[in-house]
Design an enzyme around this catalytic site. Sequence first.
Site, PDB file in Angstrom:
ATOM      1  N   GLY A   1       0.813  -1.222   0.000  1.00  0.00           N
ATOM      2  CA  GLY A   1       0.000   0.000   0.000  1.00  0.00           C
ATOM      3  C   GLY A   1       0.843   1.267   0.000  1.00  0.00           C
ATOM      4  O   GLY A   1       2.070   1.228   0.105  1.00  0.00           O
TER       5      GLY A   1
ATOM      6  N   LEU B   1       0.935   3.905   2.213  1.00  0.00           N
ATOM      7  CA  LEU B   1       1.598   4.308   3.449  1.00  0.00           C
ATOM      8  C   LEU B   1       2.906   3.530   3.625  1.00  0.00           C
ATOM      9  O   LEU B   1       3.950   4.098   3.960  1.00  0.00           O
ATOM     10  CB  LEU B   1       0.681   4.057   4.651  1.00  0.00           C
ATOM     11  CG  LEU B   1       1.288   4.377   6.013  1.00  0.00           C
ATOM     12  CD1 LEU B   1       1.480   5.877   6.188  1.00  0.00           C
ATOM     13  CD2 LEU B   1       0.435   3.827   7.149  1.00  0.00           C
TER      14      LEU B   1
ATOM     15  N   LYS C   1       4.804   2.081   1.358  1.00  0.00           N
ATOM     16  CA  LYS C   1       5.818   2.469   0.369  1.00  0.00           C
ATOM     17  C   LYS C   1       6.388   3.850   0.645  1.00  0.00           C
ATOM     18  O   LYS C   1       7.584   4.081   0.567  1.00  0.00           O
ATOM     19  CB  LYS C   1       5.202   2.457  -1.037  1.00  0.00           C
ATOM     20  CG  LYS C   1       5.084   1.062  -1.625  1.00  0.00           C
ATOM     21  CD  LYS C   1       4.678   1.101  -3.087  1.00  0.00           C
ATOM     22  CE  LYS C   1       3.313   1.746  -3.261  1.00  0.00           C
ATOM     23  NZ  LYS C   1       2.638   1.433  -4.522  1.00  0.00           N
TER      24      LYS C   1
ATOM     25  N   HIS D   1      -3.664  15.282  14.695  1.00  0.00           N
ATOM     26  CA  HIS D   1      -2.388  16.009  14.611  1.00  0.00           C
ATOM     27  C   HIS D   1      -2.420  17.356  15.352  1.00  0.00           C
ATOM     28  O   HIS D   1      -1.567  17.629  16.198  1.00  0.00           O
ATOM     29  CB  HIS D   1      -2.001  16.249  13.155  1.00  0.00           C
ATOM     30  CG  HIS D   1      -1.895  14.996  12.328  1.00  0.00           C
ATOM     31  ND1 HIS D   1      -1.485  13.789  12.844  1.00  0.00           N
ATOM     32  CD2 HIS D   1      -2.133  14.756  11.011  1.00  0.00           C
ATOM     33  CE1 HIS D   1      -1.482  12.871  11.888  1.00  0.00           C
ATOM     34  NE2 HIS D   1      -1.871  13.427  10.765  1.00  0.00           N
TER      35      HIS D   1
ATOM     36  N   LEU E   1      15.526  31.624  15.187  1.00  0.00           N
ATOM     37  CA  LEU E   1      16.262  30.365  15.269  1.00  0.00           C
ATOM     38  C   LEU E   1      15.762  29.467  14.141  1.00  0.00           C
ATOM     39  O   LEU E   1      14.783  28.730  14.285  1.00  0.00           O
ATOM     40  CB  LEU E   1      16.035  29.702  16.632  1.00  0.00           C
ATOM     41  CG  LEU E   1      16.629  28.315  16.842  1.00  0.00           C
ATOM     42  CD1 LEU E   1      18.132  28.296  16.578  1.00  0.00           C
ATOM     43  CD2 LEU E   1      16.375  27.827  18.260  1.00  0.00           C
ATOM     44  N   SER E   2      16.407  29.606  13.000  1.00  0.00           N
ATOM     45  CA  SER E   2      16.059  28.754  11.859  1.00  0.00           C
ATOM     46  C   SER E   2      16.976  27.543  11.902  1.00  0.00           C
ATOM     47  O   SER E   2      18.200  27.694  11.872  1.00  0.00           O
ATOM     48  CB  SER E   2      16.255  29.512  10.552  1.00  0.00           C
ATOM     49  OG  SER E   2      15.210  30.412  10.374  1.00  0.00           O
TER      50      SER E   2
ATOM     51  N   ARG F   1      -6.259  31.363   0.557  1.00  0.00           N
ATOM     52  CA  ARG F   1      -6.146  31.151   2.009  1.00  0.00           C
ATOM     53  C   ARG F   1      -7.332  30.386   2.579  1.00  0.00           C
ATOM     54  O   ARG F   1      -7.410  30.166   3.773  1.00  0.00           O
ATOM     55  CB  ARG F   1      -6.065  32.496   2.734  1.00  0.00           C
ATOM     56  CG  ARG F   1      -4.752  33.237   2.539  1.00  0.00           C
ATOM     57  CD  ARG F   1      -4.773  34.598   3.222  1.00  0.00           C
ATOM     58  NE  ARG F   1      -5.140  34.524   4.633  1.00  0.00           N
ATOM     59  CZ  ARG F   1      -4.284  34.190   5.597  1.00  0.00           C
ATOM     60  NH1 ARG F   1      -3.046  33.904   5.317  1.00  0.00           N
ATOM     61  NH2 ARG F   1      -4.700  34.135   6.857  1.00  0.00           N
TER      62      ARG F   1
ATOM     63  N   TRP G   1       7.210  38.310   7.732  1.00  0.00           N
ATOM     64  CA  TRP G   1       8.560  37.766   7.954  1.00  0.00           C
ATOM     65  C   TRP G   1       8.610  36.315   7.516  1.00  0.00           C
ATOM     66  O   TRP G   1       7.809  35.493   7.953  1.00  0.00           O
ATOM     67  CB  TRP G   1       8.916  37.904   9.423  1.00  0.00           C
ATOM     68  CG  TRP G   1       9.978  36.977   9.948  1.00  0.00           C
ATOM     69  CD1 TRP G   1       9.823  35.984  10.850  1.00  0.00           C
ATOM     70  CD2 TRP G   1      11.359  36.977   9.598  1.00  0.00           C
ATOM     71  NE1 TRP G   1      11.017  35.363  11.091  1.00  0.00           N
ATOM     72  CE2 TRP G   1      11.980  35.943  10.332  1.00  0.00           C
ATOM     73  CE3 TRP G   1      12.150  37.747   8.718  1.00  0.00           C
ATOM     74  CZ2 TRP G   1      13.337  35.655  10.233  1.00  0.00           C
ATOM     75  CZ3 TRP G   1      13.501  37.443   8.626  1.00  0.00           C
ATOM     76  CH2 TRP G   1      14.083  36.415   9.371  1.00  0.00           C
TER      77      TRP G   1
HETATM   78  C1  BG6 Z   1      -1.922  12.502   7.244  1.00  0.00           C
HETATM   79  C2  BG6 Z   1      -3.192  12.921   6.589  1.00  0.00           C
HETATM   80  O1  BG6 Z   1      -2.176  11.985   8.501  1.00  0.00           O
HETATM   81  O2  BG6 Z   1      -1.070  13.639   7.356  1.00  0.00           O
HETATM   82  C3  BG6 Z   1      -2.935  13.556   5.242  1.00  0.00           C
HETATM   83  O3  BG6 Z   1      -4.042  11.792   6.427  1.00  0.00           O
HETATM   84  C4  BG6 Z   1      -1.916  14.653   5.344  1.00  0.00           C
HETATM   85  O4  BG6 Z   1      -4.140  14.070   4.688  1.00  0.00           O
HETATM   86  C5  BG6 Z   1      -0.691  14.214   6.123  1.00  0.00           C
HETATM   87  O5  BG6 Z   1      -1.533  15.029   4.030  1.00  0.00           O
HETATM   88  C6  BG6 Z   1       0.221  15.392   6.407  1.00  0.00           C
HETATM   89  O6  BG6 Z   1       1.412  14.953   6.988  1.00  0.00           O
HETATM   90  P1  BG6 Z   1       2.713  15.847   6.901  1.00  0.00           P
HETATM   91  O7  BG6 Z   1       3.709  15.170   7.773  1.00  0.00           O
HETATM   92  O8  BG6 Z   1       3.103  15.920   5.467  1.00  0.00           O
HETATM   93  O9  BG6 Z   1       2.316  17.211   7.407  1.00  0.00           O
END
Ligand code: BG6
Length: 484
Positions: free
Chosen positions: A15, A17, A19, A244, A393-394, A458, A480
Amino acid sequence: SESGCLSIVVLGASGDLAKKKTFPALFHLFQQGFLQSGEVHIFGYARSDISDDGLRERIRGYLKGASDEVISEFLQLIKYVSGSYNSSEGFELLNKTIAEHENSKSNKPGSSRRLFYLALPPSVYPSVCKMIRSYCMNPSSNDGWTRVIVEKPFGKDLDSAEELSAQLGELFNEQQLYRIDHYLGKELVQNLLVLRFANRLFLPLWNRDNIANVQIVFREDFGTEGRGGYFDQYGIIRDIIQNHLLQVFCLVAMEKPVSLKPEHIRDEKVKVLQSVTPINHDEVVLGQYDGYKDDSTVPDDSNTPTFASLVLRVHNERWEGVPFILKAGKALNNRKAEIRVQFKDAPGDIFKCKKQGRNEFVIRLQPSEAMYMKLTVKKPGLEMATEQSELDLSYGLRYQDVKIPEAYERLILDTIRGDQQHFVRRDELRAAWEIFTPLLHDIDAGKLKALPYKPGTRGPSEADELSKRMGYVQTHGYVWIPPT
Ligand code: BG6
């Protein structure tokens, strides 16, 4: 024992993910010496009827940054087993193949360790886990281990998530289950605890007395091409925000843990999630980009949001009254993930500089990791004028010789080491779904409509208005962009 044979099984090996993420992450670990031949074997499992070499060739194209020789050496560690996700034969064969390698003479003696990575749709988790439990557990009963990594989506709402948790919970205990959220493996997400709790500078400022608002933003400049069918079932809130962005939110908003023990950290995350009050529908903006429904797998009347901006409020002493704006969108004008902590105005503005902007602390997770603090300074020169500048801090400049690890690479290594700090605990998952389920049900019932927006913009302008309404002050005439 950490010295025995390690078998890593990637289920769903052919699948996307696997790969794109799992095998490349394993390759990077191999390159850095964490997975050594003679100690580790990697097994791909999927339904396709292909050979070992067939799988290896599928993966090869995704492995970068090394000589063909090194790549081939890694690929030789991989064996392929074909079988279905609910048949005992397949998993018996898998077990037999693993056992042969565990018993081979080239292995160092020690107890066996088995890691199963489910790069699969969640609908098959229960059956696959049952098969693993019945046929593929580490054979030595009191030594070594068996661990299972599962990916989101963990359910679609509170009830379905609880059901899935109960099913998996009957098969594996919490110490064996690793619920991955790859945002927790990102360098600057991992830095949040250090930043907040090791710096005296931030300790007294990190609260409602000083912070006006916080934005946690995810933007992508591409749509759902190729995965519209999956996406339409979930939408941006389940795909990005509920997991996330919420994990990032936890680390920004939680109290100091008692120690760095995984349970102590996760206890605090659960507490802050439980302190979030129900989401107010007036503080939600949904969007869907024009063209989203052109995908043949997406129904013509889909109301699934590809963009959402919503406000979380934390009912506790530290945060009462401070809006946390969580915003995520697909097909926007750029790709970026950042945390933007905006401070209140300095009282008694004798410089008349208020209009130039506020102090802001920005943590950019990607691309090009950076942290910068927007400050008002005297404009250099003879005049007494002020301007917005920044302490920067880059990472690309400051840590030129450091290669920042990929999230998946780090999290797989954590799993091998048995460190659950950066994985989602069952009660944490539950608390996360409790926050979003009422809103999601209302969206599914069509009570909130996704506003159209043009790809490459946006998102709906209503979202910028929402941020403004929440007290976010946009710095005018000044943007910036830290060096990359
Ligand atoms: C995944 C989502 O969990 O995170 C995707 O299912 C999204 O839709 C991806 O593109 C984003 O991950 P990253 O690490 O590229 O920000």
